[in-house]
Design a protein around this motif. Sequence first.
Motif, PDB file in Angstrom:
ATOM      1  N   ALA A  59      -1.091   1.210   5.556  1.00  0.00           N
ATOM      2  CA  ALA A  59      -0.800   0.172   5.821  1.00  0.00           C
ATOM      3  C   ALA A  59      -0.165  -0.153   4.140  1.00  0.00           C
ATOM      4  CB  ALA A  59      -1.068  -1.448   5.257  1.00  0.00           C
ATOM      5  N   ALA A  60       1.189   0.453   3.021  1.00  0.00           N
ATOM      6  CA  ALA A  60       2.385   0.740   3.124  1.00  0.00           C
ATOM      7  C   ALA A  60       1.735   1.196   3.171  1.00  0.00           C
ATOM      8  CB  ALA A  60       2.759  -0.518   2.488  1.00  0.00           C
ATOM      9  N   ALA A  61      -0.035   2.339   4.289  1.00  0.00           N
ATOM     10  CA  ALA A  61       0.082   2.616   4.782  1.00  0.00           C
ATOM     11  C   ALA A  61       1.067   3.049   4.601  1.00  0.00           C
ATOM     12  CB  ALA A  61      -0.138   2.538   4.121  1.00  0.00           C
ATOM     13  N   ALA A  62       0.218   2.569   3.981  1.00  0.00           N
ATOM     14  CA  ALA A  62       0.681   2.190   4.341  1.00  0.00           C
ATOM     15  C   ALA A  62       0.989   2.113   4.907  1.00  0.00           C
ATOM     16  CB  ALA A  62       1.255   2.556   4.162  1.00  0.00           C
ATOM     17  N   PHE A  63       0.561   0.848   5.664  1.00  0.00           N
ATOM     18  CA  PHE A  63       2.049   1.198   4.889  1.00  0.00           C
ATOM     19  C   PHE A  63       1.920   2.798   4.668  1.00  0.00           C
ATOM     20  CE2 PHE A  63       2.000  -2.784   3.471  1.00  0.00           C
ATOM     21  CZ  PHE A  63       1.630  -2.997   2.295  1.00  0.00           C
ATOM     22  N   VAL A  64       2.524   3.857   5.833  1.00  0.00           N
ATOM     23  CA  VAL A  64       2.812   4.699   4.843  1.00  0.00           C
ATOM     24  C   VAL A  64       3.488   5.614   6.102  1.00  0.00           C
ATOM     25  CG1 VAL A  64       1.639   6.541   3.945  1.00  0.00           C
ATOM     26  CG2 VAL A  64       0.787   4.930   4.741  1.00  0.00           C
ATOM     27  N   GLY A  65       4.472   7.017   5.190  1.00  0.00           N
ATOM     28  CA  GLY A  65       5.946   8.008   5.551  1.00  0.00           C
ATOM     29  C   GLY A  65       6.797   8.282   4.667  1.00  0.00           C
ATOM     30  N   THR A  66       7.237   9.185   5.047  1.00  0.00           N
ATOM     31  CA  THR A  66       8.815   9.628   4.086  1.00  0.00           C
ATOM     32  C   THR A  66       9.427  10.883   4.164  1.00  0.00           C
ATOM     33  OG1 THR A  66       8.980  10.645   1.458  1.00  0.00           O
ATOM     34  CG2 THR A  66       6.946  12.113   2.903  1.00  0.00           C
ATOM     35  N   THR A  67      10.211  11.304   3.715  1.00  0.00           N
ATOM     36  CA  THR A  67      11.423  12.322   3.827  1.00  0.00           C
ATOM     37  C   THR A  67      10.921  13.272   2.573  1.00  0.00           C
ATOM     38  OG1 THR A  67      12.915  11.230   2.828  1.00  0.00           O
ATOM     39  CG2 THR A  67      13.524  10.584   4.782  1.00  0.00           C
ATOM     40  N   ALA A  68      10.735  12.923   1.941  1.00  0.00           N
ATOM     41  CA  ALA A  68       9.820  13.999   1.336  1.00  0.00           C
ATOM     42  C   ALA A  68       9.248  14.876   1.331  1.00  0.00           C
ATOM     43  CB  ALA A  68       9.478  12.998  -0.555  1.00  0.00           C
ATOM     44  N   LEU A  69       9.006  16.736   0.404  1.00  0.00           N
ATOM     45  CA  LEU A  69       8.333  17.016   0.989  1.00  0.00           C
ATOM     46  C   LEU A  69       7.182  17.492  -0.138  1.00  0.00           C
ATOM     47  CD1 LEU A  69      10.701  20.610   0.815  1.00  0.00           C
ATOM     48  CD2 LEU A  69       9.955  19.325   2.366  1.00  0.00           C
ATOM     49  N   LEU A 150       5.361 -10.163  -5.323  1.00  0.00           N
ATOM     50  CA  LEU A 150       3.860 -10.266  -5.643  1.00  0.00           C
ATOM     51  C   LEU A 150       3.885  -9.281  -6.122  1.00  0.00           C
ATOM     52  CD1 LEU A 150       4.295  -9.209  -1.225  1.00  0.00           C
ATOM     53  CD2 LEU A 150       2.667 -11.106  -2.220  1.00  0.00           C
ATOM     54  N   GLN A 151       2.535  -9.240  -6.850  1.00  0.00           N
ATOM     55  CA  GLN A 151       1.781  -8.319  -7.707  1.00  0.00           C
ATOM     56  C   GLN A 151       0.567  -7.945  -7.319  1.00  0.00           C
ATOM     57  OE1 GLN A 151       3.289  -7.477 -10.694  1.00  0.00           O
ATOM     58  NE2 GLN A 151       4.800  -8.825 -10.047  1.00  0.00           N
ATOM     59  N   THR A 152      -0.235  -7.755  -6.141  1.00  0.00           N
ATOM     60  CA  THR A 152      -1.521  -7.483  -5.850  1.00  0.00           C
ATOM     61  C   THR A 152      -1.268  -8.334  -4.847  1.00  0.00           C
ATOM     62  OG1 THR A 152      -3.347 -10.009  -7.029  1.00  0.00           O
ATOM     63  CG2 THR A 152      -2.260  -7.683  -8.404  1.00  0.00           C
ATOM     64  N   LEU A 153      -1.999  -7.397  -3.690  1.00  0.00           N
ATOM     65  CA  LEU A 153      -1.355  -8.213  -2.159  1.00  0.00           C
ATOM     66  C   LEU A 153      -2.936  -7.345  -1.548  1.00  0.00           C
ATOM     67  CD1 LEU A 153      -0.846  -9.895  -0.202  1.00  0.00           C
ATOM     68  CD2 LEU A 153       1.067  -6.760  -0.069  1.00  0.00           C
ATOM     69  N   VAL A 154      -4.685  -7.717  -1.009  1.00  0.00           N
ATOM     70  CA  VAL A 154      -5.452  -7.290  -0.470  1.00  0.00           C
ATOM     71  C   VAL A 154      -4.715  -7.600   0.910  1.00  0.00           C
ATOM     72  CG1 VAL A 154      -7.638  -6.969  -0.048  1.00  0.00           C
ATOM     73  CG2 VAL A 154      -6.588  -6.699  -2.818  1.00  0.00           C
ATOM     74  N   GLY A 155      -5.186  -6.434   1.940  1.00  0.00           N
ATOM     75  CA  GLY A 155      -5.240  -6.838   3.630  1.00  0.00           C
ATOM     76  C   GLY A 155      -5.709  -5.786   4.556  1.00  0.00           C
ATOM     77  N   GLN A 156      -5.488  -5.874   5.948  1.00  0.00           N
ATOM     78  CA  GLN A 156      -6.229  -4.766   6.643  1.00  0.00           C
ATOM     79  C   GLN A 156      -4.735  -4.604   7.606  1.00  0.00           C
ATOM     80  OE1 GLN A 156      -9.352  -8.197   8.032  1.00  0.00           O
ATOM     81  NE2 GLN A 156      -9.709  -6.367   8.402  1.00  0.00           N
ATOM     82  N   TYR A 289      -2.180  -7.685   7.583  1.00  0.00           N
ATOM     83  CA  TYR A 289      -3.039  -9.109   8.402  1.00  0.00           C
ATOM     84  C   TYR A 289      -4.056  -9.094   7.566  1.00  0.00           C
ATOM     85  CZ  TYR A 289      -6.814  -6.677  11.430  1.00  0.00           C
ATOM     86  OH  TYR A 289      -7.918  -5.961  11.805  1.00  0.00           O
ATOM     87  N   ASN A 290      -5.260 -11.285   7.295  1.00  0.00           N
ATOM     88  CA  ASN A 290      -5.290 -11.352   6.180  1.00  0.00           C
ATOM     89  C   ASN A 290      -5.031 -11.224   5.158  1.00  0.00           C
ATOM     90  OD1 ASN A 290      -7.129 -12.187   8.231  1.00  0.00           O
ATOM     91  ND2 ASN A 290      -8.390 -10.409   8.412  1.00  0.00           N
ATOM     92  N   LEU A 291      -3.617 -10.931   5.456  1.00  0.00           N
ATOM     93  CA  LEU A 291      -3.370 -11.149   3.479  1.00  0.00           C
ATOM     94  C   LEU A 291      -4.163 -11.906   2.374  1.00  0.00           C
ATOM     95  CD1 LEU A 291       0.602  -9.974   4.585  1.00  0.00           C
ATOM     96  CD2 LEU A 291      -1.489  -8.469   4.247  1.00  0.00           C
ATOM     97  N   ASP A 292      -4.451 -11.254   1.383  1.00  0.00           N
ATOM     98  CA  ASP A 292      -4.483 -12.495   0.071  1.00  0.00           C
ATOM     99  C   ASP A 292      -4.283 -11.512  -1.283  1.00  0.00           C
ATOM    100  OD1 ASP A 292      -6.153 -13.529  -2.012  1.00  0.00           O
ATOM    101  OD2 ASP A 292      -8.430 -13.151  -0.781  1.00  0.00           O
ATOM    102  N   THR A 293      -3.554 -12.799  -1.767  1.00  0.00           N
ATOM    103  CA  THR A 293      -2.659 -11.648  -2.853  1.00  0.00           C
ATOM    104  C   THR A 293      -3.420 -12.919  -4.579  1.00  0.00           C
ATOM    105  OG1 THR A 293      -1.103 -14.240  -2.917  1.00  0.00           O
ATOM    106  CG2 THR A 293      -0.597 -12.392  -2.329  1.00  0.00           C
ATOM    107  N   THR A 294      -4.734 -13.494  -3.755  1.00  0.00           N
ATOM    108  CA  THR A 294      -5.332 -14.106  -5.369  1.00  0.00           C
ATOM    109  C   THR A 294      -6.833 -13.151  -5.382  1.00  0.00           C
ATOM    110  OG1 THR A 294      -7.188 -14.732  -3.874  1.00  0.00           O
ATOM    111  CG2 THR A 294      -5.006 -16.043  -4.549  1.00  0.00           C
TER     112      THR A 294
END
Length: 314
Positions: A59-69, A150-156, A289-294
């Motif tokens: 999640a940004a994993a995630a979230f996650v992908g790239t064009t970089a080698l 957003l400076q911090t973000l925690v979630g699932q 989901y269940n995002l928490d910025t605190t």
Amino acid sequence: MRGAGAGSRNRHSAPVAADGPRGDVAGAVQDMSLIRQFNDLTASRATETGLWQLCVAAAAAAFVGTTALPAKAEPAPAAKPSTRALQLSAAEPKQRAPQAPQQQPVARLTTPPEPVIPDPRRNVPASIFTTFDAAQKAEAAKVSAYLSSLQTLVGQFVQVGPDGSKLTGDFYIMKPGKVRFEYDEPSPVSMIADGQSVVVRDRKLATQDVYPLSQTPLRYLLSDRIDLLRDTNVVSITSDDLYSNIIIEEKNAIIGTSRLLLMFGAKDGQLKQWTVTDPQGYDTTVAVYNLDTTKRPDPSMFKIDYTNYQTPPG
């Protein structure tokens, strides 16, 4: 944001010279040794996705992908199982961007949401002359303010691969540039960005692939401040009663064209999911989901040890 399944992550990363990874496309094209490595990677379809389909674990994993080698891939000694007890402490008060929408308390979900899978028949024109009206520009400005706030973000997260397979896990973000994605068992994969590099670790295979953070779509989510219309190539801005959608296009002279679809809630303005489309047209979707910025993650969980591939303490 691929990277958890045996068939979804890059297991054919090319080695690099001892002086480190090359940083620019022009230099890579001129380096015949790298071209031969890239051709080998193309034959195995590793570079068709890269981290653009991790953008995810991205999640940004995630979230996650790239064009970089990948900058580096090395075998590692047998790694110990990952420790999931990640300590969090209350975040210090911080100023938000003045334009940012006020965050509203959201009830925690006990079951993961069902990701919205984009229509595979969609065809987004990639015009360099794309223009947007006042409403679309205002929407882009609102999303830019939200991401910048957003400076911090925690979630699932829930990740859906091109084959329909689903994986779940937790993610932790500390801006600028730091993120960690932990997949639930039985997946052996975790992804960590320390502000400079992104590593994708496989505890079962004891491997670690390294990518430059600057060449992955994660940079859009991890930038301290971002203006989408100025800093990215936005090709589409649409809204309906449920979501605001922004599509960003990434062009790479070697890999091809990839796209990142960001979706935000029309009512609360929060990030809901993203979809990475690789140059071959395969989609990887990550819903959060269940995002928490605190909450403030322990900084040690974003530390990368390039000589010891065990999961850092946390």
